[in-house]
Every structure is written in structure tokens, then in C-alpha cells.
Scaffold this motif. Structure first.
Motif, PDB file in Angstrom:
ATOM      1  N   THR A 251      33.079  36.308  45.911  1.00  0.00           N
ATOM      2  CA  THR A 251      32.775  34.941  46.330  1.00  0.00           C
ATOM      3  C   THR A 251      33.499  34.592  47.635  1.00  0.00           C
ATOM      4  O   THR A 251      34.673  34.921  47.811  1.00  0.00           O
ATOM      5  CB  THR A 251      33.216  33.942  45.236  1.00  0.00           C
ATOM      6  OG1 THR A 251      32.651  34.371  44.007  1.00  0.00           O
ATOM      7  CG2 THR A 251      32.749  32.541  45.551  1.00  0.00           C
TER       8      THR A 251
ATOM      9  N   LYS B  32      35.608  32.494  50.100  1.00  0.00           N
ATOM     10  CA  LYS B  32      36.668  31.494  49.943  1.00  0.00           C
ATOM     11  C   LYS B  32      36.707  30.625  51.192  1.00  0.00           C
ATOM     12  O   LYS B  32      36.847  31.141  52.309  1.00  0.00           O
ATOM     13  CB  LYS B  32      38.032  32.177  49.774  1.00  0.00           C
ATOM     14  CG  LYS B  32      38.232  32.766  48.416  1.00  0.00           C
ATOM     15  CD  LYS B  32      39.666  33.240  48.253  1.00  0.00           C
ATOM     16  CE  LYS B  32      39.842  33.806  46.862  1.00  0.00           C
ATOM     17  NZ  LYS B  32      41.109  34.483  46.695  1.00  0.00           N
TER      18      LYS B  32
ATOM     19  N   GLU C 226      34.060  29.319  46.937  1.00  0.00           N
ATOM     20  CA  GLU C 226      35.197  28.739  46.213  1.00  0.00           C
ATOM     21  C   GLU C 226      36.041  27.988  47.235  1.00  0.00           C
ATOM     22  O   GLU C 226      36.300  28.512  48.326  1.00  0.00           O
ATOM     23  CB  GLU C 226      35.992  29.895  45.596  1.00  0.00           C
ATOM     24  CG  GLU C 226      37.288  29.548  44.942  1.00  0.00           C
ATOM     25  CD  GLU C 226      38.078  30.825  44.623  1.00  0.00           C
ATOM     26  OE1 GLU C 226      39.309  30.744  44.612  1.00  0.00           O
ATOM     27  OE2 GLU C 226      37.447  31.898  44.431  1.00  0.00           O
TER      28      GLU C 226
END
Ligand SMILES: N[C@@H](CCC(=O)N[C@@H](CS)C(=O)NCC(=O)O)C(=O)O
Length: 121
Positions: free
Chosen positions: A2, A4, A28
Motif C-alpha cells: 500500500t 503511504k 495509508e
């Protein structure tokens, strides 16, 4: 892995959050509280030596500065890019850099001097 997004709720990080939301890429949020000085912590400086939000880590790619991140994401996703012609690219780059080097910094200085370092009266 994911993406960041190192984020503080302020204009330059918001540009990147808006892009990610528009394209629907999962990401995220990693909060960097610049009011507490967290942008100067060694762990964040390893990501952005310029000690400012936003920054983004995407697997092996680390990219900081909102305009660089927008171009990175545009190239990665193929979204928000004009036709691949010199004229269309020239127009896109011109407007992007106007925001990056004109509107963005001067707006930031306006907020800084108005609210954080006002002239003594
Ligand atoms: N040129 C940078 C400017 C980034 C910037 O000024 N970020 C602000 C938030 S909008 C910040 O992190 N300020 C904290 C500080 O300067 O210490 C970009 O476009 O990303």
C-alpha cells in the motif's frame, strides 16, 4: 504494497490526497504533525530531507514535494495527463509549475506572515 502518504492537513498534502481519492488508489495516511515539529524527526527526514509534507512511499519509490508526487502518480496511473503531444505537455507543465512556484509558495508566505509572524503594529 500500500502507498503511504505522509500527511498533515494543509494545502500541499491536500493536493496529493485529492489526486489519490480521484483515481481511487488505496493508500495509508501517516500523520506528520508539523505543529509539533514531527517533520524534523530523523525517521521522516530519511523520507523527505526537506522536512515538509507531503511525501509518499510506494514500494521502492520514495517521492517528496507535492508537484513531484503529482507527476509521479500521473505517470504511474496514466490519469490527469494530457495527450502525449509537445503542445499538450507544454500547457500542462506550464499550469502545474505556475501552481508549484507561484501560487503555492506565495499563498504559504501570506498565511505565515499573516498568522504566525505578523508585523509589529
Ligand atoms: N514545495 C513543497 C512545500 C511543502 C510545504 O510547504 N509543506 C507544508 C505544509 S503545506 C509543511 O510541511 N510545513 C511545515 C514546515 O515548513 O515546517 C511541496 O509542494 O510539497
Amino acid at each position: 504494497m500500500t502507498i503511504k502518504l505522509y500527511y498533515h492537513p494543509s494545502p500541499n498534502p491536500a493536493k496529493v490526497a485529492l489526486f489519490l481519492e480521484e483515481v481511487g488508489l488505496p493508500y495509508e495516511v501517516v500523520v506528520v504533525d508539523t505543529r509539533k515539529g514531527e517533520q524534523h524527526l530523523p525517521a521522516f527526514l530519511a523520507i523527505n530531507p526537506n522536512a515538509k509534507t507531503p511525501a509518499l512511499v510506494d514500494g521502492e519509490a520514495t517521492v517528496f514535494d507535492s508537484t513531484a508526487i503529482l507527476l509521479y502518480l500521473a505517470e504511474k496511473t496514466g490519469r490527469f495527463l494530457p495527450l502525449d503531444t509537445p503542445a499538450a505537455r507544454a500547457e500542462m507543465l506550464s499550469w502545474l509549475m505556475l501552481v508549484a512556484t507561484g501560487i503555492g509558495p506565495y499563498s504559504g508566505q501570506c498565511v505565515h506572515f499573516k498568522y504566525f509572524s505578523p508585523e509589529p503594529k
